[in-house]
Design a protein around this motif. Structure first.
Motif, PDB file in Angstrom:
ATOM      1  N   MET A 117       0.855  -1.183   0.000  1.00 37.36           N
ATOM      2  CA  MET A 117       0.000   0.000   0.000  1.00 37.36           C
ATOM      3  C   MET A 117       0.894   1.236   0.000  1.00 37.36           C
ATOM      4  N   ASN A 118       0.632   2.138  -0.929  1.00 35.74           N
ATOM      5  CA  ASN A 118       1.356   3.406  -0.990  1.00 35.74           C
ATOM      6  C   ASN A 118       0.758   4.376   0.014  1.00 35.74           C
ATOM      7  N   ARG A 119       1.619   5.194   0.633  1.00 32.19           N
ATOM      8  CA  ARG A 119       1.175   6.183   1.616  1.00 32.19           C
ATOM      9  C   ARG A 119       1.901   7.496   1.375  1.00 32.19           C
ATOM     10  N   ILE A 120       1.137   8.602   1.446  1.00 35.08           N
ATOM     11  CA  ILE A 120       1.717   9.937   1.312  1.00 35.08           C
ATOM     12  C   ILE A 120       1.137  10.804   2.427  1.00 35.08           C
ATOM     13  N   ALA A 121       1.991  11.431   3.220  1.00 34.23           N
ATOM     14  CA  ALA A 121       1.536  12.368   4.257  1.00 34.23           C
ATOM     15  C   ALA A 121       1.061  13.643   3.571  1.00 34.23           C
ATOM     16  N   ALA A 122      -0.101  14.145   4.011  1.00 37.04           N
ATOM     17  CA  ALA A 122      -0.685  15.329   3.377  1.00 37.04           C
ATOM     18  C   ALA A 122      -1.474  16.124   4.410  1.00 37.04           C
ATOM     19  N   ARG A 123      -2.011  17.242   3.956  1.00 34.12           N
ATOM     20  CA  ARG A 123      -2.909  18.066   4.772  1.00 34.12           C
ATOM     21  C   ARG A 123      -4.167  18.343   3.953  1.00 34.12           C
ATOM     22  N   ILE A 124      -5.300  18.363   4.635  1.00 35.60           N
ATOM     23  CA  ILE A 124      -6.558  18.653   3.951  1.00 35.60           C
ATOM     24  C   ILE A 124      -6.565  20.113   3.515  1.00 35.60           C
ATOM     25  N   ASP A 125      -6.995  20.337   2.282  1.00 39.04           N
ATOM     26  CA  ASP A 125      -7.141  21.682   1.735  1.00 39.04           C
ATOM     27  C   ASP A 125      -8.609  22.090   1.702  1.00 39.04           C
ATOM     28  N   ALA A 126      -9.497  21.156   1.321  1.00 40.29           N
ATOM     29  CA  ALA A 126     -10.927  21.451   1.234  1.00 40.29           C
ATOM     30  C   ALA A 126     -11.717  20.151   1.248  1.00 40.29           C
ATOM     31  N   VAL A 127     -12.957  20.263   1.710  1.00 39.99           N
ATOM     32  CA  VAL A 127     -13.870  19.120   1.725  1.00 39.99           C
ATOM     33  C   VAL A 127     -15.183  19.583   1.111  1.00 39.99           C
ATOM     34  N   ASP A 128     -15.691  18.813   0.157  1.00 41.09           N
ATOM     35  CA  ASP A 128     -16.965  19.111  -0.499  1.00 41.09           C
ATOM     36  C   ASP A 128     -17.841  17.874  -0.372  1.00 41.09           C
ATOM     37  N   ILE A 129     -19.011  18.035   0.252  1.00 39.71           N
ATOM     38  CA  ILE A 129     -19.890  16.892   0.519  1.00 39.71           C
ATOM     39  C   ILE A 129     -21.250  17.121  -0.143  1.00 39.71           C
TER      40      ILE A 129
END
Length: 136
Positions: free
Chosen positions: A1-13
């Motif tokens: 499984m590939n993993r990349i550390a990131a930060r949320i920029d936006a959420v659209d629901i």
């Protein structure tokens, strides 16, 4: 499984579908999460997350030009090519982080993949998972 550390920029629901935009290494990624709207609705911009995707969900392209619907395009360098009879595992460098792709050996030969080649790793948004980092 590939993993990349990131930060949320936006959420659209909308309904039970959430599009979560994240940033890692100055690049934007999109994950489409189905059935997770309740959990995701509490997620905030800036929150640390881990993007995860299977090696078999990473397609590769050389000299890709024009528009494409895939939102997640990672410019990478080929580090290693391990040919099997039917499948080939390609290890890629993405900003110093190893990413793996498993493609058919026929496709690997058609692309003539060699160590040092520039390629784009392509991942559909619905194949990208976002995992919230544990609180410290």
């Amino acid at each position: 499984m590939n993993r990349i550390a990131a930060r949320i920029d936006a959420v659209d629901i909308h309904g039970s579908i959430a599009l979560v935009d994240c940033v890692a290494y100055g690049q934007r990624f999109t994950a489409m999460l189905i059935g997770a709207a309740a959990e995701v609705s509490a997620w905030q911009a800036g929150m640390p997350v881990t993007l995860m995707f299977k090696e078999a969900e990473v397609s590769l392209a050389k000299n890709l030009a024009g528009q494409i619907s895939l939102r997640n395009r990672l410019a990478c360098i080929v580090l290693q090519v391990e040919h099997g009879k039917l499948m080939t595992r390609v290890t890629l460098d993405f900003h110093g982080q190893a990413i793996a792709s498993i493609i058919t050996t026929r496709s690997a030969h058609a692309l003539n993949l060699l160590r040092g080649d520039s390629v784009e790793a392509l991942i559909k948004a619905n194949e990208m998972t976002v995992v919230k980092e544990a609180a410290e």
